[in-house]
Design a protein around this motif. Structure first.
Motif, PDB file in Angstrom:
ATOM      1  N   PRO A 212       0.809  -1.218   0.000  1.00  0.00           N
ATOM      2  CA  PRO A 212       0.000   0.000   0.000  1.00  0.00           C
ATOM      3  C   PRO A 212       0.847   1.275   0.000  1.00  0.00           C
ATOM      4  N   SER A 213       0.423   2.224  -0.814  1.00  0.00           N
ATOM      5  CA  SER A 213       0.968   3.576  -0.742  1.00  0.00           C
ATOM      6  C   SER A 213      -0.032   4.501  -0.066  1.00  0.00           C
ATOM      7  N   LEU A 214      -1.216   3.948   0.256  1.00  0.00           N
ATOM      8  CA  LEU A 214      -2.251   4.682   0.969  1.00  0.00           C
ATOM      9  C   LEU A 214      -3.018   3.700   1.838  1.00  0.00           C
ATOM     10  N   LYS A 215      -3.754   4.224   2.808  1.00  0.00           N
ATOM     11  CA  LYS A 215      -4.581   3.377   3.647  1.00  0.00           C
ATOM     12  C   LYS A 215      -6.040   3.693   3.377  1.00  0.00           C
ATOM     13  N   ILE A 216      -6.886   2.668   3.497  1.00  0.00           N
ATOM     14  CA  ILE A 216      -8.302   2.799   3.181  1.00  0.00           C
ATOM     15  C   ILE A 216      -9.117   2.167   4.302  1.00  0.00           C
ATOM     16  N   TYR A 217     -10.099   2.912   4.799  1.00  0.00           N
ATOM     17  CA  TYR A 217     -11.078   2.384   5.733  1.00  0.00           C
ATOM     18  C   TYR A 217     -12.463   2.534   5.100  1.00  0.00           C
ATOM     19  N   LEU A 218     -13.216   1.447   5.035  1.00  0.00           N
ATOM     20  CA  LEU A 218     -14.618   1.484   4.634  1.00  0.00           C
ATOM     21  C   LEU A 218     -15.428   1.070   5.855  1.00  0.00           C
ATOM     22  N   VAL A 219     -16.243   2.003   6.347  1.00  0.00           N
ATOM     23  CA  VAL A 219     -16.910   1.818   7.633  1.00  0.00           C
ATOM     24  C   VAL A 219     -18.412   1.657   7.420  1.00  0.00           C
ATOM     25  N   ASN A 220     -18.935   0.506   7.856  1.00  0.00           N
ATOM     26  CA  ASN A 220     -20.370   0.226   7.766  1.00  0.00           C
ATOM     27  C   ASN A 220     -20.922   0.434   6.353  1.00  0.00           C
ATOM     28  N   GLN A 221     -20.051   0.298   5.351  1.00  0.00           N
ATOM     29  CA  GLN A 221     -20.414   0.409   3.928  1.00  0.00           C
ATOM     30  C   GLN A 221     -21.041   1.765   3.578  1.00  0.00           C
ATOM     31  N   THR A 222     -20.872   2.731   4.445  1.00  0.00           N
ATOM     32  CA  THR A 222     -21.441   4.060   4.198  1.00  0.00           C
ATOM     33  C   THR A 222     -20.415   5.180   4.306  1.00  0.00           C
TER      34      THR A 222
END
Length: 288
Positions: A212-222
């Motif tokens: 990864p060159s970036l971080k991603i959070y997907l929270v509760n699909q919203t």
């Protein structure tokens, strides 16, 4: 990135103090340029030895959270900032990551899809939420965590030195951090289920052929949070030796926050859906 440690309670007291101080700095309790409490005060507050506090301070300094001078204490120099067009909490539209994760855990069902280097930040915030659950402050029924981490066999562009002599040691150091925090997440969340505080806990980790060159959070699909890692050079301690190496810092990566709206064709909604589809595609690819 954290180092290897031992000490009080096989490292449990060390982890507890370090995680709480990271969380306080990330959430703005100790804002940038403020001073941490004196080591004596921290030892009294957490009920640990001064030696444990000193080791925590040393690790936070190596991670880049603080700078310390003999006789002058420790000053906070980094924090995690989230840029949010939806936030009215500050004039500059920024919020910290902690409250966003807290709000997610206040729901009946919590789903987290995360693409990251080490899960270190997530481990810190989940520990805080686990304490809230244990204290009866929140009561999610189900927690589902899916995490994409880089394949350990990949060559990493980070943690390298000019001459390359210590590169394998630096990579091994990082892999130890990644494994420790991933194991910590599993242990903490599974404990919540085993003692009956959360009805269902689902944790799955898959290793993706990407660094990864970036971080991603997907929270509760919203909700979507993402941002690039900051690359810089700094001294890193390896045993008794200190080497100048390339490192990355995720907590001040400047995450951007997007929220899915009722209008599914809005720019915010489309962006959240696009990144969710990206995550799901890799997740399914790695299932085979």
């Amino acid at each position: 990135m954290s180092g290897v440690h031992g000490g009080d309670g096989s490292g449990r007291e060390f982890d507890r103090v370090a995680d709480e101080l990271r969380s306080r700095m990330a959430d703005g309790v100790y804002p940038v340029r403020s001073m941490l409490p004196a080591q004596r005060e921290l030892a009294e507050e957490f009920g640990v030895s001064r030696d444990t506090v000193q080791r925590v301070i040393r690790e936070l300094r190596e991670e880049g959270w603080i700078e310390s001078r003999q006789g002058s204490g420790s000053r906070v120099v980094r924090t995690q900032v989230v840029h949010s067009p939806k936030s009215s909490e500050r004039p500059d539209r920024t919020v910290t990551l902690g409250p966003l994760i807290s709000r997610a855990f206040e729901q009946d069902e919590v789903t987290l899809d995360v693409f990251t280097l080490s899960s270190e930040s997530l481990d810190t915030h989940v520990r805080v939420q686990a304490e809230r659950i244990q204290n009866g402050l929140i009561a999610p029924r189900r927690i589902a965590l899916r995490m994409l981490l880089p394949d350990e066999s990949l060559p990493f562009p980070y943690w390298r030195t000019a001459d390359g002599v210590h590169d394998q040691q630096l990579k091994d150091r990082f892999l130890g951090i990644m494994r420790r925090h991933t194991a910590g997440l599993r242990e903490k969340l599974n404990d919540l289920q085993s003692i009956g505080l959360v009805s269902a806990v689902e944790i799955e980790v898959r290793h993706v052929p990407l660094v990864p060159s970036l971080k991603i959070y997907l929270v509760n699909q919203t909700e979507l949070l993402f941002g690039p890692y900051k690359v810089f050079k700094r001294p890193i301690t390896l045993g008794e030796e200190e080497v100048e190496a390339t490192d990355v810092f995720g907590r001040d990566a400047g995450l951007t926050h997007h929220v899915k709206e009722d209008d599914l064709n809005s720019q915010e909604s489309v962006l959240v859906d696009q990144w969710q589809a990206w995550f799901d595609s890799y997740w399914e690819l790695l299932a085979h």
